[in-house]
Design a protein around this motif. Structure first.
Motif, mmCIF file in Angstrom:
data_model
loop_
_atom_site.group_PDB
_atom_site.id
_atom_site.type_symbol
_atom_site.label_atom_id
_atom_site.label_comp_id
_atom_site.label_asym_id
_atom_site.label_seq_id
_atom_site.Cartn_x
_atom_site.Cartn_y
_atom_site.Cartn_z
ATOM 1 N N UNK A 183 0.825 -1.205 0.000
ATOM 2 C CA UNK A 183 0.000 0.000 0.000
ATOM 3 C C UNK A 183 0.862 1.259 0.000
ATOM 4 N N UNK A 184 1.887 1.268 0.837
ATOM 5 C CA UNK A 184 2.779 2.433 0.903
ATOM 6 C C UNK A 184 3.452 2.666 -0.449
ATOM 7 N N UNK A 196 -3.749 -4.574 -5.143
ATOM 8 C CA UNK A 196 -2.733 -5.059 -4.209
ATOM 9 C C UNK A 196 -3.366 -5.938 -3.134
ATOM 10 N N UNK A 197 -4.658 -5.795 -2.884
ATOM 11 C CA UNK A 197 -5.330 -6.659 -1.910
ATOM 12 C C UNK A 197 -5.289 -8.115 -2.369
ATOM 13 N N UNK A 198 -5.523 -8.312 -3.656
ATOM 14 C CA UNK A 198 -5.474 -9.691 -4.172
ATOM 15 C C UNK A 198 -4.036 -10.200 -4.180
ATOM 16 N N UNK A 199 -3.080 -9.338 -4.484
ATOM 17 C CA UNK A 199 -1.675 -9.748 -4.460
ATOM 18 C C UNK A 199 -1.275 -10.214 -3.062
ATOM 19 N N UNK A 200 -1.691 -9.480 -2.033
ATOM 20 C CA UNK A 200 -1.365 -9.871 -0.663
ATOM 21 C C UNK A 200 -2.072 -11.166 -0.277
ATOM 22 N N UNK A 210 2.543 1.436 -3.452
ATOM 23 C CA UNK A 210 1.529 1.739 -4.486
ATOM 24 C C UNK A 210 1.140 3.211 -4.449
ATOM 25 N N UNK A 211 0.865 3.723 -3.236
ATOM 26 C CA UNK A 211 0.430 5.112 -3.128
ATOM 27 C C UNK A 211 1.516 6.070 -3.629
ATOM 28 N N UNK A 212 2.779 5.760 -3.316
ATOM 29 C CA UNK A 212 3.877 6.613 -3.793
ATOM 30 C C UNK A 212 3.999 6.552 -5.311
ATOM 31 N N UNK A 213 3.858 5.366 -5.896
ATOM 32 C CA UNK A 213 3.946 5.235 -7.352
ATOM 33 C C UNK A 213 2.810 5.975 -8.043
#
Length: 399
Positions: free
Chosen positions: A100-101, A270-274, A103-106
């Motif tokens: 999440x951190x 990213x939820x599915x990735x995790x 992703x948000x930065x990207x």
């Protein structure tokens, strides 16, 4: 008697043979925390006017360098791709927190460049010949070796590393995990479109991987000493220089003390990735704590068939159970597997991850289906990519 020569031909008395370069050695298998996790995600970079791929990885990297993040962000084979990865994590929730951190930065960096980041295993309408190889020595070498395959390798996957207690345990876990490759493919499948066409595959991405000569499965051995001999024989041919040259579905990573599972398409969220990382960790715990079965070479008799079924039909595939030869719906076997690992998942804090995947399997829903339904509704691939970009940002970010 001396060797006869043609008139006027000078033959040196002796010509020293060139000294062959020493063959690379297999790195020692480092110690890692058993069941620790590391996740890598390859992302699409797209422009925001027609949502085609955009060669902005260098600009993204320059912006990301200014931000303090866990893990790393690095270039990939072509310049419309970027890869980000977590640090070593110990739970699916920790993986999600780090993803999440990053992703948000990207997303913030992409917004500054007026581009977007997107998940999915393939871009649905990019033309491979338009892609640019990222300027890095290894990528240039691969391009010279593999030709057009290098640009066709503009595909996007998720890799999950899981820590193993020792080298022999790593090989045992690798071959146990191989029975579940179809499950991983079907649950992560997100690449139904290629070059503007619906391929009728849920995971068309893996067809590009299979084109490489060192793809497929690892050799069957359960002892690290035997694997080291295999590696030594491979490097003596000059075809292999390091473990990176093997594009296997699962490969050992001795420098990390892990095995690396490489068949996942990059999910749309990213939820599915995790959640997929949580499944890998839960399976690993089941293997280590219960030793449920001993893998055999004969398991691989149905391996390629099962993998094809999962790529082609996703959650609607047929699964051939390796030890019995029984044919059953893959969804049914996924649900049985989730039941088996659920107690381990709860102990690891991955219960929510398993429930997300259970809901997906019960409903027969994966990202490939979402993409197809979105395209069926919008009838415009660019709009489908735009909505996928919104999904990756965390808007409508359900499993």
């Amino acid at each position: 008697m001396g060797r006869p020569t043609e008139p006027g031909l000078h033959v040196p008395a002796s010509v020293p043979a060139p000294t062959p370069a020493p063959a690379p050695e297999l790195e020692p298998f480092r110690q890692s925390a058993a069941l620790s996790l590391g996740v890598e995600l390859e992302l699409q970079l797209v422009n925001t006017h027609d949502y085609d791929l955009a060669p902005y990885s260098a600009e993204m990297l320059r912006l990301v360098e200014k931000v303090s993040l866990p893990g790393s962000v690095v270039p990939e084979m072509t310049s419309s791709m970027i890869e980000f990865s977590t640090d070593v994590c110990h739970s699916a929730s920790e993986v999600l927190g780090q993803l999440t951190i990053i992703r948000d930065a990207l997303v913030r960096c992409a917004d500054k460049l007026n581009i977007a980041c997107v998940g999915g295993g393939t871009h649905p309408f990019q033309q491979w010949h338009e892609q640019r190889i990222y300027d890095r020595p290894r990528f240039r070498q691969l391009s010279e070796l593999y030709g057009y395959l290098s640009k066709q390798f503009t595909i996007f996957g998720q890799h999950v590393h899981v820590g193993c207690p020792d080298a022999d345990s790593a090989l045992l876990m690798l071959h146990r995990m191989s029975r579940y490759i179809p499950h991983f493919i079907a649950l992560s499948a997100s690449s139904p479109f290629v070059q503007g066409q619906d391929t009728q595959f849920d995971s068309a991405r893996l067809n590009s991987v299979f084109a490489f000569p060192m793809s497929g499965r690892a050799p069957f051995t359960l002892r690290w000493s035997e694997f080291a001999r295999f590696f030594a024989k491979s490097t003596r041919t000059g075809v292999i220089k390091s473990m990176k040259d093997f594009y296997w579905d699962i490969r050992p990573k001795p420098e990390y003390g892990t095995i690396e599972i490489r068949v996942f398409d990059t999910p749309l969220t990213i939820e599915r990735a995790a959640a997929l990382a949580g499944l890998v960790q839960s399976l690993g715990a089941w293997f280590l704590q219960e030793q449920p079965f001993v893998p055999e070479e004969d398991d691989y008799m149905v391996y390629t068939y099962n993998r094809f079924q999962a790529c082609r039909f996703g959650l609607e595939a047929v699964y051939v159970d390796p030890p019995t030869g029984e044919h059953l719906p893959l969804r049914e076997h996924i649900l049985l597997t989730l039941d088996r690992v659920a107690p381990h998942a709860r102990e690891l804090g991955a219960g929510a991850a398993i429930e997300m995947l259970r809901d997906s399997a019960e409903r027969g829903v994966n990202d490939a289906l979402w993409l197809r339904e979105t395209q069926g509704r919008e009838r415009l691939l660019a709009e489908m990519v735009r909505q996928a970009a919104e999904r990756f940002r965390g808007r409508q970010a359900t499993g």
